[in-house]
Design a protein around this motif. Structure first.
Motif, PDB file in Angstrom:
ATOM      1  N   THR A   1       0.846  -1.182   0.000  1.00  0.00           N
ATOM      2  CA  THR A   1       0.000   0.000   0.000  1.00  0.00           C
ATOM      3  C   THR A   1       0.886   1.238   0.000  1.00  0.00           C
ATOM      4  OG1 THR A   1      -0.129   0.081   2.409  1.00  0.00           O
ATOM      5  CG2 THR A   1      -1.848  -1.154   1.260  1.00  0.00           C
ATOM      6  N   PRO A   2       0.436   2.323  -0.559  1.00  0.00           N
ATOM      7  CA  PRO A   2      -0.837   2.436  -1.255  1.00  0.00           C
ATOM      8  C   PRO A   2      -0.760   1.847  -2.654  1.00  0.00           C
ATOM      9  CG  PRO A   2       0.301   4.528  -1.345  1.00  0.00           C
ATOM     10  CD  PRO A   2       1.145   3.599  -0.510  1.00  0.00           C
ATOM     11  N   THR A   3      -1.847   1.294  -3.102  1.00  0.00           N
ATOM     12  CA  THR A   3      -1.999   0.811  -4.467  1.00  0.00           C
ATOM     13  C   THR A   3      -3.287   1.397  -5.006  1.00  0.00           C
ATOM     14  OG1 THR A   3      -0.832  -1.268  -4.039  1.00  0.00           O
ATOM     15  CG2 THR A   3      -2.330  -1.231  -5.921  1.00  0.00           C
ATOM     16  N   VAL A   4      -3.223   1.925  -6.211  1.00  0.00           N
ATOM     17  CA  VAL A   4      -4.404   2.463  -6.864  1.00  0.00           C
ATOM     18  C   VAL A   4      -4.702   1.569  -8.064  1.00  0.00           C
ATOM     19  CG1 VAL A   4      -5.397   4.447  -8.080  1.00  0.00           C
ATOM     20  CG2 VAL A   4      -3.858   4.810  -6.140  1.00  0.00           C
ATOM     21  N   VAL A   5      -5.934   1.098  -8.162  1.00  0.00           N
ATOM     22  CA  VAL A   5      -6.362   0.298  -9.309  1.00  0.00           C
ATOM     23  C   VAL A   5      -7.288   1.181 -10.136  1.00  0.00           C
ATOM     24  CG1 VAL A   5      -7.569  -1.776 -10.060  1.00  0.00           C
ATOM     25  CG2 VAL A   5      -6.167  -1.844  -7.987  1.00  0.00           C
ATOM     26  N   VAL A   6      -6.922   1.360 -11.384  1.00  0.00           N
ATOM     27  CA  VAL A   6      -7.690   2.234 -12.276  1.00  0.00           C
ATOM     28  C   VAL A   6      -8.452   1.375 -13.266  1.00  0.00           C
ATOM     29  CG1 VAL A   6      -7.546   4.120 -13.957  1.00  0.00           C
ATOM     30  CG2 VAL A   6      -5.932   4.039 -12.044  1.00  0.00           C
ATOM     31  N   GLY A   7      -9.757   1.560 -13.281  1.00  0.00           N
ATOM     32  CA  GLY A   7     -10.599   0.846 -14.236  1.00  0.00           C
ATOM     33  C   GLY A   7     -10.633  -0.654 -14.015  1.00  0.00           C
ATOM     34  N   GLY A   8     -10.242  -1.100 -12.851  1.00  0.00           N
ATOM     35  CA  GLY A   8     -10.277  -2.522 -12.536  1.00  0.00           C
ATOM     36  C   GLY A   8      -9.158  -3.336 -13.162  1.00  0.00           C
ATOM     37  N   LYS A   9      -8.199  -2.653 -13.837  1.00  0.00           N
ATOM     38  CA  LYS A   9      -7.155  -3.456 -14.475  1.00  0.00           C
ATOM     39  C   LYS A   9      -5.747  -2.858 -14.468  1.00  0.00           C
ATOM     40  CE  LYS A   9      -7.852  -2.433 -19.377  1.00  0.00           C
ATOM     41  NZ  LYS A   9      -8.384  -2.983 -20.611  1.00  0.00           N
ATOM     42  N   TYR A  10      -5.611  -1.579 -14.223  1.00  0.00           N
ATOM     43  CA  TYR A  10      -4.284  -0.963 -14.191  1.00  0.00           C
ATOM     44  C   TYR A  10      -3.903  -0.653 -12.756  1.00  0.00           C
ATOM     45  CZ  TYR A  10      -5.121  -0.418 -19.160  1.00  0.00           C
ATOM     46  OH  TYR A  10      -5.406  -0.665 -20.478  1.00  0.00           O
ATOM     47  N   GLU A  11      -2.715  -1.105 -12.363  1.00  0.00           N
ATOM     48  CA  GLU A  11      -2.247  -0.920 -10.993  1.00  0.00           C
ATOM     49  C   GLU A  11      -1.175   0.154 -10.949  1.00  0.00           C
ATOM     50  OE1 GLU A  11       0.639  -3.446  -8.224  1.00  0.00           O
ATOM     51  OE2 GLU A  11      -1.229  -4.487  -8.616  1.00  0.00           O
ATOM     52  N   LEU A  12      -1.341   1.049 -10.005  1.00  0.00           N
ATOM     53  CA  LEU A  12      -0.384   2.130  -9.820  1.00  0.00           C
ATOM     54  C   LEU A  12       0.047   2.106  -8.364  1.00  0.00           C
ATOM     55  CD1 LEU A  12       0.924   4.698 -11.103  1.00  0.00           C
ATOM     56  CD2 LEU A  12      -1.085   5.945 -10.323  1.00  0.00           C
ATOM     57  N   THR A  13       1.329   1.870  -8.111  1.00  0.00           N
ATOM     58  CA  THR A  13       1.791   1.784  -6.724  1.00  0.00           C
ATOM     59  C   THR A  13       2.417   3.083  -6.238  1.00  0.00           C
ATOM     60  OG1 THR A  13       3.869   0.796  -7.443  1.00  0.00           O
ATOM     61  CG2 THR A  13       2.126  -0.710  -6.756  1.00  0.00           C
ATOM     62  N   ASP A  14       2.624   4.020  -7.149  1.00  0.00           N
ATOM     63  CA  ASP A  14       3.101   5.341  -6.749  1.00  0.00           C
ATOM     64  C   ASP A  14       1.929   6.296  -6.891  1.00  0.00           C
ATOM     65  OD1 ASP A  14       4.348   7.714  -6.204  1.00  0.00           O
ATOM     66  OD2 ASP A  14       5.633   7.700  -7.973  1.00  0.00           O
ATOM     67  N   SER A  15       1.083   6.313  -5.857  1.00  0.00           N
ATOM     68  CA  SER A  15      -0.143   7.103  -5.940  1.00  0.00           C
ATOM     69  C   SER A  15       0.116   8.607  -5.960  1.00  0.00           C
ATOM     70  CB  SER A  15      -1.076   6.745  -4.787  1.00  0.00           C
ATOM     71  OG  SER A  15      -0.459   7.043  -3.560  1.00  0.00           O
ATOM     72  N   LYS A  16       1.356   9.015  -5.726  1.00  0.00           N
ATOM     73  CA  LYS A  16       1.685  10.437  -5.765  1.00  0.00           C
ATOM     74  C   LYS A  16       1.873  10.911  -7.201  1.00  0.00           C
ATOM     75  CE  LYS A  16       3.956  10.267  -1.317  1.00  0.00           C
ATOM     76  NZ  LYS A  16       5.218  10.227  -0.629  1.00  0.00           N
ATOM     77  N   ASN A  17       2.017   9.975  -8.136  1.00  0.00           N
ATOM     78  CA  ASN A  17       2.243  10.337  -9.530  1.00  0.00           C
ATOM     79  C   ASN A  17       0.896  10.590 -10.201  1.00  0.00           C
ATOM     80  OD1 ASN A  17       2.994  10.634 -12.187  1.00  0.00           O
ATOM     81  ND2 ASN A  17       4.598   9.074 -12.051  1.00  0.00           N
ATOM     82  N   MET A  18       0.371  11.771  -9.984  1.00  0.00           N
ATOM     83  CA  MET A  18      -0.954  12.129 -10.487  1.00  0.00           C
ATOM     84  C   MET A  18      -0.999  12.180 -12.013  1.00  0.00           C
ATOM     85  SD  MET A  18      -2.861  12.212  -7.891  1.00  0.00           S
ATOM     86  CE  MET A  18      -4.324  13.017  -8.490  1.00  0.00           C
ATOM     87  N   THR A  19       0.126  12.474 -12.657  1.00  0.00           N
ATOM     88  CA  THR A  19       0.148  12.530 -14.118  1.00  0.00           C
ATOM     89  C   THR A  19      -0.126  11.153 -14.695  1.00  0.00           C
ATOM     90  OG1 THR A  19       1.738  14.344 -14.040  1.00  0.00           O
ATOM     91  CG2 THR A  19       1.541  13.146 -16.132  1.00  0.00           C
TER      92      THR A  19
END
Length: 152
Positions: free
Chosen positions: A97-115
């Protein structure tokens, strides 16, 4: 975020002992007590006051909002929500954590990277053939207006 985008915070359940905390997170969310309860819960966990479900329930009963939170904790809805959190942890293979899942299929582990997050949101929108989102309108609260006047 655009008007068609929602950022949702969920609890992860890596092992059976986390089920209790996931159920508690669901209860806090369903009662709207996040502001009052989250910091107190964190402190109780870190101080070793809460170590298992029994001590958790005892601790909850001692809080000013205890009866409401305990009723929500004991509800079938909180149990179901905790089970869903456990399934999502497995489905999305959340390992940190933190992990952000976008659209149910893309994983982003650096949630600070808003771009990158915004690019993934736009990619999902394009993949799904969704129209451009409506512009997000700023809603100014009365408090913000008063603070703005005071700062002038």
């Amino acid at each position: 975020f655009a008007s068609d985008t929602v950022l949702r915070q969920e609890h992860v359940v890596w092992q059976p002992a986390h089920q209790t905390l996931a159920r508690l997170a669901a209860a806090v969310k369903s009662t709207g007590l996040s502001r009052q309860a989250n910091q107190a819960i964190f402190k109780a966990l870190m101080d070793g006051v809460v170590t298992d479900e029994t001590s958790l329930k005892n601790w909850i009963q001692q809080q000013p909002y205890g009866s409401r939170l305990l009723a929500a904790y004991n509800s079938p809805q909180s149990a179901a929500a905790a089970q869903t959190m456990q399934q999502q942890t497995v489905t999305y293979n959340i390992t940190k954590t933190p992990t952000v899942v976008v659209g149910g299929k893309y994983e982003l582990t650096d949630s600070k990277n808003m771009t990158v997050m915004q690019e993934l949101i736009e990619k999902v929108r394009a993949e799904r053939g969704m129209p451009a989102p409506a512009p997000r309108t700023m809603v100014r609260s009365r408090g913000a207006a008063i603070a703005g006047q005071a700062n002038r």
